[in-house]
Design a protein around this motif. Structure first.
Motif, PDB file in Angstrom:
ATOM      1  N   VAL A 703      -0.735  11.483 -49.840  1.00 25.57           N
ATOM      2  CA  VAL A 703      -1.523  11.724 -48.628  1.00 25.57           C
ATOM      3  C   VAL A 703      -2.913  12.248 -48.983  1.00 25.57           C
ATOM      4  CG1 VAL A 703      -1.703  13.110 -46.526  1.00 25.57           C
ATOM      5  CG2 VAL A 703       0.480  12.078 -47.143  1.00 25.57           C
ATOM      6  N   ILE A 704      -2.987  13.159 -49.952  1.00 30.67           N
ATOM      7  CA  ILE A 704      -4.289  13.683 -50.374  1.00 30.67           C
ATOM      8  C   ILE A 704      -5.142  12.560 -50.965  1.00 30.67           C
ATOM      9  CG2 ILE A 704      -5.425  15.231 -52.031  1.00 30.67           C
ATOM     10  CD1 ILE A 704      -3.053  17.152 -51.587  1.00 30.67           C
ATOM     11  N   ALA A 705      -4.510  11.658 -51.733  1.00 25.80           N
ATOM     12  CA  ALA A 705      -5.230  10.509 -52.289  1.00 25.80           C
ATOM     13  C   ALA A 705      -5.752   9.607 -51.172  1.00 25.80           C
ATOM     14  CB  ALA A 705      -4.312   9.712 -53.215  1.00 25.80           C
ATOM     15  N   LEU A 706      -4.952   9.446 -50.125  1.00 27.01           N
ATOM     16  CA  LEU A 706      -5.362   8.609 -48.995  1.00 27.01           C
ATOM     17  C   LEU A 706      -6.568   9.208 -48.283  1.00 27.01           C
ATOM     18  CD1 LEU A 706      -4.473   6.008 -47.570  1.00 27.01           C
ATOM     19  CD2 LEU A 706      -3.026   7.402 -46.077  1.00 27.01           C
ATOM     20  N   ILE A 707      -6.611  10.531 -48.189  1.00 28.96           N
ATOM     21  CA  ILE A 707      -7.760  11.200 -47.580  1.00 28.96           C
ATOM     22  C   ILE A 707      -9.031  10.949 -48.410  1.00 28.96           C
ATOM     23  CG2 ILE A 707      -8.759  13.478 -47.078  1.00 28.96           C
ATOM     24  CD1 ILE A 707      -5.931  14.395 -46.310  1.00 28.96           C
ATOM     25  N   MET A 708      -8.858  10.917 -49.744  1.00 25.07           N
ATOM     26  CA  MET A 708     -10.012  10.726 -50.635  1.00 25.07           C
ATOM     27  C   MET A 708     -10.465   9.270 -50.750  1.00 25.07           C
ATOM     28  SD  MET A 708      -9.073  13.155 -53.850  1.00 25.07           S
ATOM     29  CE  MET A 708     -10.637  12.760 -54.638  1.00 25.07           C
ATOM     30  N   ALA A 709      -9.632   8.328 -50.302  1.00 25.33           N
ATOM     31  CA  ALA A 709      -9.883   6.900 -50.540  1.00 25.33           C
ATOM     32  C   ALA A 709     -11.269   6.414 -50.117  1.00 25.33           C
ATOM     33  CB  ALA A 709      -8.794   6.070 -49.867  1.00 25.33           C
ATOM     34  N   PRO A 710     -11.751   6.748 -48.912  1.00 17.41           N
ATOM     35  CA  PRO A 710     -13.085   6.248 -48.530  1.00 17.41           C
ATOM     36  C   PRO A 710     -14.198   6.713 -49.465  1.00 17.41           C
ATOM     37  CG  PRO A 710     -11.899   7.049 -46.603  1.00 17.41           C
ATOM     38  CD  PRO A 710     -11.106   7.471 -47.804  1.00 17.41           C
ATOM     39  N   MET A 711     -14.081   7.942 -49.978  1.00 17.63           N
ATOM     40  CA  MET A 711     -15.090   8.459 -50.888  1.00 17.63           C
ATOM     41  C   MET A 711     -15.100   7.678 -52.203  1.00 17.63           C
ATOM     42  SD  MET A 711     -15.463  12.307 -52.477  1.00 17.63           S
ATOM     43  CE  MET A 711     -14.310  11.995 -53.807  1.00 17.63           C
ATOM     44  N   LEU A 712     -13.936   7.153 -52.601  1.00 15.13           N
ATOM     45  CA  LEU A 712     -13.813   6.444 -53.872  1.00 15.13           C
ATOM     46  C   LEU A 712     -14.017   4.942 -53.734  1.00 15.13           C
ATOM     47  CD1 LEU A 712     -10.617   8.285 -55.197  1.00 15.13           C
ATOM     48  CD2 LEU A 712     -13.003   8.830 -55.710  1.00 15.13           C
ATOM     49  N   GLU A 713     -14.204   4.464 -52.493  1.00 17.62           N
ATOM     50  CA  GLU A 713     -14.307   3.021 -52.248  1.00 17.62           C
ATOM     51  C   GLU A 713     -15.467   2.381 -53.005  1.00 17.62           C
ATOM     52  OE1 GLU A 713     -14.272  -0.038 -48.406  1.00 17.62           O
ATOM     53  OE2 GLU A 713     -14.544   2.112 -48.126  1.00 17.62           O
ATOM     54  N   SER A 714     -16.539   3.126 -53.197  1.00 16.12           N
ATOM     55  CA  SER A 714     -17.713   2.594 -53.897  1.00 16.12           C
ATOM     56  C   SER A 714     -17.504   2.492 -55.397  1.00 16.12           C
ATOM     57  CB  SER A 714     -18.929   3.493 -53.621  1.00 16.12           C
ATOM     58  OG  SER A 714     -18.704   4.798 -54.140  1.00 16.12           O
ATOM     59  N   GLY A 715     -16.394   3.064 -55.898  1.00 11.24           N
ATOM     60  CA  GLY A 715     -16.126   3.030 -57.336  1.00 11.24           C
ATOM     61  C   GLY A 715     -16.682   4.231 -58.074  1.00 11.24           C
ATOM     62  N   PHE A 716     -17.152   5.241 -57.323  1.00 11.77           N
ATOM     63  CA  PHE A 716     -17.743   6.424 -57.951  1.00 11.77           C
ATOM     64  C   PHE A 716     -16.694   7.238 -58.701  1.00 11.77           C
ATOM     65  CE2 PHE A 716     -18.093  11.052 -57.633  1.00 11.77           C
ATOM     66  CZ  PHE A 716     -19.224  11.273 -58.411  1.00 11.77           C
ATOM     67  N   SER A 717     -17.063   7.752 -59.876  1.00 12.37           N
ATOM     68  CA  SER A 717     -16.273   8.733 -60.617  1.00 12.37           C
ATOM     69  C   SER A 717     -17.129   9.266 -61.753  1.00 12.37           C
ATOM     70  CB  SER A 717     -14.995   8.113 -61.184  1.00 12.37           C
ATOM     71  OG  SER A 717     -15.301   7.181 -62.201  1.00 12.37           O
ATOM     72  N   ILE A 718     -16.778  10.410 -62.279  1.00  9.85           N
ATOM     73  CA  ILE A 718     -17.485  10.948 -63.444  1.00  9.85           C
ATOM     74  C   ILE A 718     -17.306  10.017 -64.641  1.00  9.85           C
ATOM     75  CG2 ILE A 718     -17.496  12.872 -65.096  1.00  9.85           C
ATOM     76  CD1 ILE A 718     -16.850  14.736 -62.773  1.00  9.85           C
ATOM     77  N   TRP A 719     -16.123   9.394 -64.733  1.00 11.27           N
ATOM     78  CA  TRP A 719     -15.869   8.436 -65.812  1.00 11.27           C
ATOM     79  C   TRP A 719     -16.871   7.279 -65.769  1.00 11.27           C
ATOM     80  CZ3 TRP A 719     -13.112   7.787 -70.176  1.00 11.27           C
ATOM     81  CH2 TRP A 719     -12.989   6.499 -70.676  1.00 11.27           C
ATOM     82  N   SER A 720     -17.108   6.743 -64.568  1.00 13.32           N
ATOM     83  CA  SER A 720     -18.033   5.602 -64.438  1.00 13.32           C
ATOM     84  C   SER A 720     -19.455   5.995 -64.818  1.00 13.32           C
ATOM     85  CB  SER A 720     -18.010   5.057 -63.008  1.00 13.32           C
ATOM     86  OG  SER A 720     -18.480   6.037 -62.090  1.00 13.32           O
ATOM     87  N   LEU A 721     -19.828   7.257 -64.528  1.00 14.24           N
ATOM     88  CA  LEU A 721     -21.167   7.729 -64.906  1.00 14.24           C
ATOM     89  C   LEU A 721     -21.295   7.843 -66.423  1.00 14.24           C
ATOM     90  CD1 LEU A 721     -21.730  10.529 -62.225  1.00 14.24           C
ATOM     91  CD2 LEU A 721     -22.669   8.203 -62.239  1.00 14.24           C
ATOM     92  N   ILE A 722     -20.206   8.318 -67.069  1.00 15.26           N
ATOM     93  CA  ILE A 722     -20.233   8.459 -68.529  1.00 15.26           C
ATOM     94  C   ILE A 722     -20.304   7.093 -69.200  1.00 15.26           C
ATOM     95  CG2 ILE A 722     -18.900   9.216 -70.532  1.00 15.26           C
ATOM     96  CD1 ILE A 722     -17.751  11.444 -68.754  1.00 15.26           C
ATOM     97  N   VAL A 723     -19.493   6.141 -68.706  1.00 13.88           N
ATOM     98  CA  VAL A 723     -19.433   4.801 -69.301  1.00 13.88           C
ATOM     99  C   VAL A 723     -20.775   4.096 -69.177  1.00 13.88           C
ATOM    100  CG1 VAL A 723     -18.394   2.513 -69.094  1.00 13.88           C
ATOM    101  CG2 VAL A 723     -16.960   4.552 -69.005  1.00 13.88           C
ATOM    102  N   ARG A 724     -21.430   4.278 -68.035  1.00 14.83           N
ATOM    103  CA  ARG A 724     -22.733   3.642 -67.842  1.00 14.83           C
ATOM    104  C   ARG A 724     -23.787   4.231 -68.771  1.00 14.83           C
ATOM    105  NH1 ARG A 724     -22.534   4.085 -61.284  1.00 14.83           N
ATOM    106  NH2 ARG A 724     -20.834   2.610 -60.951  1.00 14.83           N
TER     107      ARG A 724
END
Length: 724
Positions: A703-724
């Motif tokens: 349920v907590i993951a479902l609440i966060m889903a819209p925020m993550l829809e763009s693919g944002f994460s600290i991992w993605s920032l590091i990889v880029r």
């Protein structure tokens, strides 16, 4: 919304209100039963006051936690990234508080009923025999079962109905938009139930098992006292624990499971609704509520039939109660699928190639899967089958062989259970797609009213046996209550199996919802590459590993908490025996309150960290590893939790009944019996503390993951920032 939908919602509300009214009648019938034995009254009052004291102190911790989280959800509603998220905003915060309140209320009323029924059950066994004692214990359990589904359904339906009405009038009479927003808002209700259930199960479980383990180690093994001997200082705390853990904690847990299954099906229905934007699809949102309402009605009928006569065979009686409710729900599902899921032209709805009548198959798959999981639990935990007898046989050669045999039985039980769950998921999916998996969860728990009634009967019978022993009633009374309790151990394992099975379906539905809302599933299916190449493989693997680890860490913390608290309990009991020789001679009374206080303080202190881990882990993984990592976390946690829950519930139940089987053979006090007591002691925190929390853990994280889903829809994460 069509008139028929409004009528159905009103009918569901009416059924929920009738349920609460019926609960009131049964509750007061139990209270009106007179108990003449003064010792029985006094000991029952010790248990009742101890249980109420614990709940008051537990609520002092839970209430601030709920208020803070509600304020967080209000704050998140003002952040653009969470604008479309499930369960955030001031409306959802209200639902969250109401859900937490109703879940706590279900536990409180159930516990009050149980603490009234326990002494009446012992008294009925003394005066009238097994049949009347079974009737009273089942009636007490029925209050618990019907209370859970009544409060759960009335809150969920009432909030959905109210939110829809307000949104419909403020959104320019747009029925589709009102239904969508109302569905998002009530996610908060399920989360509120989950939060209280987590603390109730962990806190109550630590309490009951630290008292139980301490009482067994010193009382049974060291001092060679009988179970529930009044000379044991932890006896009252042990019996209080049955109520705060196996009644109050269990009712909050099952209220959360019940509400969670309906919310997950509604969430999946909104996915189809958003895709098609057809008014007829609104019925998909209402369908789970209608099915749940008819399931509650089936449970009322089943309880009424069972209570209308005196039965002699506990296991047969409880099985009949379940089968009556299941049969009524199947007929109800047939009726709803054929006559309700139609468009304005009278044609069956078609959802992504699945015709409406196939919804019957999905619901039936859930019900059949629930019965199968329950039967498997019975086979592995009942003394009528070879597993328990084998553990008893292994006890002849010592403590170690008893432990080895019990562990093997619990691990082996996962195989058949998982196969049954897998078959149920496959059938549900082929019948009605992803939405069918959600319907299967609702189907499995549609009879929760009777399932919980059967489950609640066990702790009441256990308490009745304890009171009979403490109050020096005839030995035949303890034999009757032990027989009831042995069946209760099996029904408890069946109840835990239902929780685990429904949690598997519900969590899977929520994981799929997370994939839909976050865009992860669309990205994977749109890719021409393999699934593992469609997502960034590194955070996916890390997420799975963390997800598989969390249930083990969570279980370790909870079990260790029981061990630490039990250690303090053992030292206290030994100290009382050493400083007051009159306790064992029976010339002076032990200090019960000191043991109650130790159990209360330890359980309330130790329940906080596991709760924080359950809430914080998905948030951290989502921020660090993004939607790929969070999706993988949920998959890993789901697989790991299911295995652990099945293993711990069935191993613990088998150990417990192996001990009772040896006692039934007249071998109390032998080395064989001492080995079985050790196995039972090891199994206690597994089956009654750590195991039952697994289903809450995976659903809360989902349920907590479902609440966060819209925020993550763009693919944002600290991992993605590091990889880029």
């Amino acid at each position: 919304m069509e008139k028929i939908n409004l009528i159905i919602l009103i009918c569901v509300m009416a059924i929920a209100l009738i349920t609460i009214g019926y609960v009131y009648l049964i509750y007061h019938k139990i209270k009106r039963m007179k108990v003449a034995n003064k010792d029985l009254q006094e000991n029952a009052e010790y248990i009742r006051s101890g249980a109420i004291t614990f709940l008051k102190r537990e609520f002092k911790i839970i209430v601030p936690f709920v208020i803070v989280l509600a304020l967080v959800f209000v704050g998140l509603g003002f952040i653009p990234a969470f604008e479309k998220a499930e369960g955030v905003g001031w409306q959802s915060a209200i639902c969250f508080v109401v859900g937490a309140t109703f879940s706590a209320l279900a536990g409180l009323v159930g516990m009050l009923s149980a603490t009234n029924a326990n002494s009446r059950t012992a008294d009925a066994a003394d005066k009238h025999g097994l049949g009347k004692a079974l009737h009273v214990a089942f009636s007490g359990g029925a209050v618990l079962g019907l209370c859970v589904v009544g409060f759960g359904l009335i809150g969920l339906t009432g909030l959905f109905f109210g939110a829809y009405g307000i949104l419909y009038s403020t959104n320019g009479n747009n029925s589709i938009e009102a239904v969508l927003e109302a569905s998002h808002i009530i996610t908060g209700y399920g989360l509120g139930c989950s939060m209280v259930a987590l603390f109730g199960r962990v806190g109550g479980g630590i309490y009951t098992k630290c008292a139980d383990v301490g009482a067994d180690i010193v009382g049974k093994i060291e001092a060679d006292l009988a179970e529930d001997d009044a000379r044991n200082p932890a006896t009252i705390a042990d019996n209080v624990g049955d109520n705060v853990g196996d009644i109050a904690g269990m009712s909050s847990d099952l209220c959360e499971s019940y509400v969670g299954s309906i919310v997950s099906a509604i969430t999946l229905a909104t996915v189809f609704l958003q895709k098609s934007m057809l008014d007829l699809d609104v019925r998909l949102v209402i369908f789970p509520l209608a099915l749940a309402g008819l399931g509650v009605l089936a449970s009322i009928i089943s309880v009424f039939i069972i209570r209308s006569k005196t039965w002699k065979d506990p296991q047969k009686t409880l099985d009949i109660a379940t089968y009556i409710a299941v049969g009524i729900v199947v007929l109800a599902a047939v009726f709803l699928s054929i006559f309700y899921l139609k468009d304005s032209n009278g044609n069956f709805m078609n959802v992504e190639g699945h015709a409406a009548p196939l919804a019957i198959g999905a619901v039936a798959a859930g019900l059949a899967c629930g019965i199968a999981v329950g039967k498997i639990a019975e086979i592995y935990t009942s003394s009528d089958y070879k597993t328990v007898k084998q553990i008893a046989k292994e006890s002849k050669t010592g403590h170690a062989t008893n432990i080895i045999s019990g562990f093997a039985a619990g691990m082996k039980s996962t195989c058949a259970t998982v196969i049954a769950l897998a078959i149920g998921i496959i059938i549900a999916y082929f019948c009605f797609g992803i939405y069918g998996i959600g319907l299967a969860a609702v189907g499995m728990l549609s009879t929760a009213g009777i399932t919980i009634s059967v489950d609640g009967y066990g702790p009441i019978s256990d308490n009745a046996g304890g009171l009979a022993q403490m109050s020096n009633l005839r030995p035949e009374v303890r034999e009757i209550t032990d027989h009831l309790d042995a069946v209760g151990n099996t029904t408890a394992a069946v109840g835990k199996g239902f929780c685990t099975g429904s949690a598997t379906f519900t969590a899977l539905a929520l994981v799929l919802s997370f994939g839909q809302v976050s865009g992860l599933i669309e990205d994977i299916t749109a890719s021409n590459s393999s699934t593992m190449m469609a997502v960034d493989v590194t955070p996916f693997i890390i997420g799975i590993l963390i997800g598989a680890m969390v249930p083990f860490l969570f279980s370790a913390l909870v079990i260790n908490s029981v061990g630490k608290a039990a250690n303090k309990m053992v030292l206290e009991i030994r100290s009382q025996f050493a400083h007051d020789k009159g306790i064992l001679r029976g010339t002076s009374k032990p200090d019960y309150n000191r043991c109650i206080d130790i159990a209360t303080k330890a359980s309330l202190r130790e329940m906080v960290l596991p709760g924080v881990i359950a809430v914080v882990t998905p948030i951290l993984v989502g921020v660090l590893l993004g939607r790929e990592g969070l999706g993988a976390l949920l998959i890993g946690a789901l697989a790991s939790s299911v295995m652990l829950a099945i293993f711990m519930a069935n191993a613990g139940g088998a150990w417990d009944n192996a001990k009772k089987y040896i006692e039934s053979l007249g071998l109390k006090g032998t080395e064989e019996h001492h080995a079985a007591v050790t196995g039972d002691t090891v199994g206690d925190p597994l089956k009654d503390t750590a195991g039952p929390t697994m289903d809450i853990l995976i659903k809360l994280m989902s349920v907590i993951a479902l609440i966060m889903a819209p925020m993550l829809e763009s693919g944002f994460s600290i991992w993605s920032l590091i990889v880029r």
